[in-house]
Design a protein around this motif. Sequence first.
Motif, mmCIF file in Angstrom:
data_model
loop_
_atom_site.group_PDB
_atom_site.id
_atom_site.type_symbol
_atom_site.label_atom_id
_atom_site.label_comp_id
_atom_site.label_asym_id
_atom_site.label_seq_id
_atom_site.Cartn_x
_atom_site.Cartn_y
_atom_site.Cartn_z
ATOM 1 N N PRO A 1 -34.893 98.137 54.550
ATOM 2 C CA PRO A 1 -33.598 98.497 53.964
ATOM 3 C C PRO A 1 -32.688 99.408 54.790
ATOM 4 O O PRO A 1 -31.528 99.544 54.443
ATOM 5 N N MET A 2 -33.161 100.108 55.818
ATOM 6 C CA MET A 2 -32.225 100.818 56.687
ATOM 7 C C MET A 2 -31.324 99.772 57.395
ATOM 8 O O MET A 2 -31.830 98.757 57.871
ATOM 9 N N HIS A 3 -30.014 100.015 57.442
ATOM 10 C CA HIS A 3 -29.227 101.127 56.927
ATOM 11 C C HIS A 3 -28.506 100.753 55.622
ATOM 12 O O HIS A 3 -28.107 101.633 54.864
ATOM 13 N N VAL A 4 -28.323 99.476 55.386
ATOM 14 C CA VAL A 4 -27.519 99.066 54.230
ATOM 15 C C VAL A 4 -28.142 99.530 52.916
ATOM 16 O O VAL A 4 -27.420 99.821 51.948
ATOM 17 N N GLY A 5 -29.454 99.629 52.875
ATOM 18 C CA GLY A 5 -30.118 100.069 51.656
ATOM 19 C C GLY A 5 -29.935 101.535 51.353
ATOM 20 O O GLY A 5 -30.340 102.005 50.287
ATOM 21 N N GLY B 1 -24.588 110.010 47.416
ATOM 22 C CA GLY B 1 -25.533 110.972 47.947
ATOM 23 C C GLY B 1 -26.136 110.595 49.279
ATOM 24 O O GLY B 1 -27.028 111.292 49.770
ATOM 25 N N MET B 2 -25.638 109.519 49.909
ATOM 26 C CA MET B 2 -26.214 109.131 51.189
ATOM 27 C C MET B 2 -25.108 108.587 52.088
ATOM 28 O O MET B 2 -24.203 109.331 52.449
ATOM 29 N N PRO C 1 -29.266 114.404 43.839
ATOM 30 C CA PRO C 1 -29.275 113.014 43.357
ATOM 31 C C PRO C 1 -28.839 112.012 44.415
ATOM 32 O O PRO C 1 -27.974 112.293 45.246
ATOM 33 N N VAL C 2 -29.430 110.834 44.353
ATOM 34 C CA VAL C 2 -29.082 109.744 45.260
ATOM 35 C C VAL C 2 -29.157 108.437 44.490
ATOM 36 O O VAL C 2 -30.046 108.238 43.655
ATOM 37 N N LEU C 3 -28.192 107.566 44.733
ATOM 38 C CA LEU C 3 -28.183 106.232 44.119
ATOM 39 C C LEU C 3 -27.817 105.212 45.187
ATOM 40 O O LEU C 3 -26.647 105.026 45.524
ATOM 41 N N GLN D 1 -33.427 106.101 44.907
ATOM 42 C CA GLN D 1 -32.756 106.501 43.668
ATOM 43 C C GLN D 1 -33.553 107.608 43.003
ATOM 44 O O GLN D 1 -34.728 107.419 42.706
ATOM 45 N N TRP D 2 -32.906 108.752 42.809
ATOM 46 C CA TRP D 2 -33.492 109.778 41.958
ATOM 47 C C TRP D 2 -32.417 110.767 41.527
ATOM 48 O O TRP D 2 -31.343 110.831 42.101
#
Length: 335
Positions: A58-62, A67-68, A321-323, A328-329
Motif C-alpha cells: 500500500p505505500m504510498h497511495v494507501g 493525518g498522513m 488520528p489517521v484515516l 486507520q485509528w
Amino acid sequence: MKKFMNVAASMVAESLEGFVSAHDRVVVFGPGRKFIRRRHLTPGKVAIISGGGAGHEPMHVGFVGHGMLDAACTGHIFTSPTPDQIIAAIEETDTGAGCLLIVKNYDGDIMNFEMAAEAVIGRHRIETVIASDDVAAQGAARSSGRRGVAGTLIVEKILGAAAEAGMNLAGLKALGERLSTQIRTMGVALSGVTVPDTARATFTLEPDEMEVGVGIHGEPGLFRQKITDADTIASMICSTILADMELQNSDRALLLVNGFGGTPTPELYLIYNVARRLFEVSGIRIVRSLVGTYVTSLDMAGLSVTLSLFDEEALRLWDEPVLTAALQWGRHDQR
C-alpha cells in the motif's frame, strides 16, 4: 509467470483505478489521473506529498488521507514518478501554506522530485525530507547512501500528523530531519521479485538460501547465506540495527515488522515476537508496534524490521488520528 492482469503495460493504471474506486470515501484522482489525493483538502495546511514506483503498495497511495499524505504520485513498477506528476500534485494540493515532499533516497526519486521542486519556484514554497532508514547501505544499488524503505511509513505518519495539527513548513522540515536519525531498517528475503514487464525474477536463490540486506525494488542484498531458524535471523537483523543507532535521549521505540508481499502474517508475528524480546533485552522499551504488509516489493517472500526511537513529540504524533486505506485509528474527520 502467473499474474492476475491483462497486459503488463496497463497493470499499474488499472490497479490504481481499482484502488480509487475501492476507497473513494478517502481518495480521488487528481487532474489527468497523474496522482491520487485525499478527497478533502484542508485550506491553510502544509500539503504532504510523496510517491515512488508502483509495486510497493500500500505505500504510498494507501497512506493518502486524513493525518498522513495529501497526495501520492505513482510511477511504473519500480520507476520514479515523473516531474510532471509531482508538479501537478503540488499545484493541486498547495492551499497556501506550501508543500513538504517526502522522498525515498533512491537516485531516480531524488532527481525527479528535485526537478519538480525547481520547476515551481516562485509559485510555491517547497521543502524536502529524505527518508533514508536502510542500514544495508554499503554498496547498495540505486541510491547514494541509505535507501528509504519501510521507515518511510513512519516519517509519513508523523509528519502528516504534525501538518494536520498546524505545524508550519519550516517546523515540518526540521522534524523530518530529526526523524531521519532515529529510524533504522533491515530486510531479508527468501525469493526475488517477479516483475510483470520482464516476466522473470530479479534474483534467484537456491532452496536453502536467503538474501540479506535487500532493498524494495528487487535489488539483491549485501550477501546471501544458508537459511537458518527465525531466532537466528531476527538476532542478526536486530544486532545490525542496534550497532547502527545511537540511543540518544530516549529508550522508547516503535517496532515495525513489515512483509514484502509474499510472506504469511504468522511469520511476521513470529519475527516480531523475537525482535521485541531482543530489543527489550538491550534496554529498549517497545511502546508502539505495527505488524503487517505495508511496504512491499511485489511478490517477494521476505520481511524487514524497523526500529524507530520515540521522544514525547513523536509518540504523540504517532498516536494522532489517521484515516487512510492502509492505516486507520483514533477519532478523525470523516467528511
